[in-house]
Design an enzyme around this catalytic site. Structure first.
Site, short mmCIF file in Angstrom:
data_model
loop_
_atom_site.label_atom_id
_atom_site.label_comp_id
_atom_site.label_asym_id
_atom_site.label_seq_id
_atom_site.Cartn_x
_atom_site.Cartn_y
_atom_site.Cartn_z
N CYS A 71 0.83 -1.21 0.00
CA CYS A 71 0.00 0.00 0.00
C CYS A 71 0.87 1.26 0.00
O CYS A 71 1.41 1.64 1.04
CB CYS A 71 -0.92 -0.03 1.22
N CYS A 90 -0.40 4.09 2.24
CA CYS A 90 -0.19 3.84 3.67
C CYS A 90 1.27 4.04 4.05
O CYS A 90 1.58 4.65 5.07
CB CYS A 90 -0.57 2.40 4.02
N ASP A 91 2.20 3.51 3.26
CA ASP A 91 3.59 3.40 3.71
C ASP A 91 4.60 4.24 2.93
O ASP A 91 5.76 4.33 3.33
CB ASP A 91 4.02 1.92 3.65
P1 FAD Z 1 -10.18 -5.78 6.86
O1 FAD Z 1 -9.39 -4.88 7.73
O2 FAD Z 1 -9.50 -6.52 5.78
O3 FAD Z 1 -10.98 -6.79 7.77
C1 FAD Z 1 -11.64 -7.89 7.24
C2 FAD Z 1 -12.20 -8.71 8.40
O4 FAD Z 1 -13.08 -9.70 7.89
C3 FAD Z 1 -11.15 -9.47 9.21
O5 FAD Z 1 -11.41 -9.23 10.57
C4 FAD Z 1 -11.41 -10.95 8.89
O6 FAD Z 1 -11.15 -11.81 9.98
C5 FAD Z 1 -12.90 -10.90 8.60
N1 FAD Z 1 -13.39 -11.99 7.78
C6 FAD Z 1 -13.03 -12.35 6.51
N2 FAD Z 1 -13.74 -13.43 6.12
C7 FAD Z 1 -14.57 -13.75 7.15
C8 FAD Z 1 -15.54 -14.76 7.37
N3 FAD Z 1 -15.82 -15.68 6.43
N4 FAD Z 1 -16.17 -14.81 8.56
C9 FAD Z 1 -15.93 -13.88 9.52
N5 FAD Z 1 -15.04 -12.88 9.37
C10 FAD Z 1 -14.35 -12.84 8.21
N6 FAD Z 1 -4.96 1.91 5.72
C11 FAD Z 1 -4.82 3.15 6.22
O7 FAD Z 1 -5.77 3.93 6.17
N7 FAD Z 1 -3.65 3.54 6.80
C12 FAD Z 1 -2.57 2.73 6.92
O8 FAD Z 1 -1.52 3.13 7.42
C13 FAD Z 1 -2.69 1.41 6.42
N8 FAD Z 1 -1.67 0.54 6.50
C14 FAD Z 1 -1.82 -0.73 6.05
C15 FAD Z 1 -0.77 -1.62 6.20
C16 FAD Z 1 -0.90 -2.92 5.77
C17 FAD Z 1 0.25 -3.88 5.96
C18 FAD Z 1 -2.11 -3.35 5.14
C19 FAD Z 1 -2.26 -4.77 4.65
C20 FAD Z 1 -3.15 -2.46 4.96
C21 FAD Z 1 -3.03 -1.14 5.42
N9 FAD Z 1 -4.05 -0.23 5.28
C22 FAD Z 1 -3.93 1.03 5.81
C23 FAD Z 1 -5.31 -0.58 4.61
C24 FAD Z 1 -6.39 -0.93 5.65
O9 FAD Z 1 -5.86 -1.87 6.54
C25 FAD Z 1 -7.64 -1.47 4.98
O10 FAD Z 1 -8.11 -0.56 4.03
C26 FAD Z 1 -8.73 -1.72 6.03
O11 FAD Z 1 -8.27 -2.58 7.03
C27 FAD Z 1 -9.98 -2.33 5.38
O12 FAD Z 1 -10.90 -2.53 6.39
P2 FAD Z 1 -12.07 -3.58 6.27
O13 FAD Z 1 -12.77 -3.52 7.57
O14 FAD Z 1 -12.83 -3.37 5.03
O15 FAD Z 1 -11.38 -5.01 6.08
#
Ligand code: FAD
Length: 314
Positions: free
Chosen positions: A138, A141-142
């Site tokens: 990302c 992000c980084d």
């Molecule tokens: P996610 O955070 O991906 O959460 C998905 C959830 O769904 C998880 O808890 C998982 O367990 C659950 N899940 C999946 N399938 C199932 C299932 N079948 N049953 C039950 N639960 C399930 N964004 C920023 O804004 N700033 C940053 O500095 C930043 N740094 C990042 C660094 C890294 C290394 C990464 C990988 C991403 C970063 N991001 C950052 C991006 C950010 O993390 C994502 O945009 C954000 O987390 C997305 O949120 P979400 O809730 O949609 O999904």
């Protein structure tokens, strides 16, 4: 069978924000964390771009605060994975069924899907070890952590070109490492990266490994045309070869796009099934940020609240 009003699937920023809003609206949400408790941010150290934390915050700490806030208003957190879903398609007053950990079924009137999208990785030796230490998926992000340093972006599609363009404004030199002899990005994106002076496109290059013990120090490449290997010194490697939306259990149940992202009605979190809402990265192929995921989690809870209050009047 247990019957609930609203289930939230996922414990990232989108799921927890949906839970905060749904709980405060008196909907008694049950949130299923899935196997990755806290979502993608548990894999990162400093998050510096989420408003409200002027000194930045560690990803796992931020997600634990989100969870506490959701619990404060009565969200029930269940540390389980949803393994199957069965959505009712015709009758808006019916319950949808979720299977938990392949074992128990539960019925729910509404569902907010917040299962996120996982970055695709190259699968090379040092990639996992150096994630968060210079290996990233990302740029937004980084990228800032590598200001005025040399970095590489791996990939040849639109995403890789966008990441390279973004990083070219922050970093000294951006090596765009392309496996084939041409970019597969749109013509517009190709022209853009070709015109930026500090982007150096290296074609026919296979990434053999990422170098460094405690942080990235370089990259090892093999030229596909003559098998010659070279190494380049740099401080970070951004892998930009796409994402897998976590939607396997929704195939045949919901309308998905060709890459598997859930399709929502523009400007809302509504899917093609009444009472089923999708929020965060699982329906967002563009922004993929914690703050946009949280914002869309809020939309999901408000849409679900409206759906339930209308349904219960029927
Ligand atoms: P996610 O955070 O991906 O959460 C998905 C959830 O769904 C998880 O808890 C998982 O367990 C659950 N899940 C999946 N399938 C199932 C299932 N079948 N049953 C039950 N639960 C399930 N964004 C920023 O804004 N700033 C940053 O500095 C930043 N740094 C990042 C660094 C890294 C290394 C990464 C990988 C991403 C970063 N991001 C950052 C991006 C950010 O993390 C994502 O945009 C954000 O987390 C997305 O949120 P979400 O809730 O949609 O999904």
């Amino acid at each position: 069978m247990e019957k609930i009003k609203i289930a939230i699937i996922g414990s990232g920023p989108a799921g927890y924000t949906a839970a905060i809003y749904a709980a405060r609206a008196g909907l008694n949400p049950v949130l299923f964390t899935g196997n990755q408790i806290g979502g993608q941010l548990i894999f990162t150290s400093d998050v510096e771009n989420y408003p409200g934390f002027p000194n930045g915050i560690l990803g796992p700490e931020m997600m634990s605060i989100f969870q506490k806030q959701a619990e404060r208003f009565g969200t029930q957190i269940r540390y389980s994975h949803i393994t199957k879903v069965n959505f009712f398609k015709k009758d808006a007053s019916s319950y949808h069924t979720l299977t938990i950990d392949n074992q128990i079924d539960i019925e729910t009137e509404a569902i907010i899907i917040a299962t996120g999208a996982s970055a695709k990785w190259l699968g090379i030796p040092q990639e996992t070890k150096l994630q968060g230490k210079g290996v990233s998926s990302c740029a937004v992000c980084d990228g800032f952590f590598f200001k005025k340093q040399d970095i590489a972006v791996i990939g040849g599609g639109d995403t890789a070109c966008e990441e390279a363009t973004y990083l070219s404004h922050i970093c000294s030199k951006v090596f765009l490492i392309v496996r084939k002899n041409k970019l597969k990005a749109s013509l517009f994106m190709q022209k853009q990266v070709e015109s930026i002076q500090n982007i150096h496109i290296l074609y026919n290059q296979e990434t053999l490994d990422i170098l460094g013990e405690t942080s990235v120090t370089g990259i090892l490449l093999k030229n596909n045309t003559n098998n010659e290997t070279t190494s380049i010194q740099l401080s970070a490697v951004f892998v930009a070869i796409g994402h897998y939306p976590n939607t396997d259990i929704f195939k045949d149940q919901l309308e998905l796009d060709t890459d598997g992202y859930i399709i929502t009605k523009p400007g809302t979190s509504k899917t093609n099934i009444p009472g089923v809402f999708a929020v965060g990265d699982v329906q967002d192929r563009i922004y993929k940020q914690a703050v946009t995921a949280a914002g869309s989690g809020c939309m999901g809870a408000l849409d679900a609240e409206k759906f339930l209050s209308h349904k219960n009047k029927l």
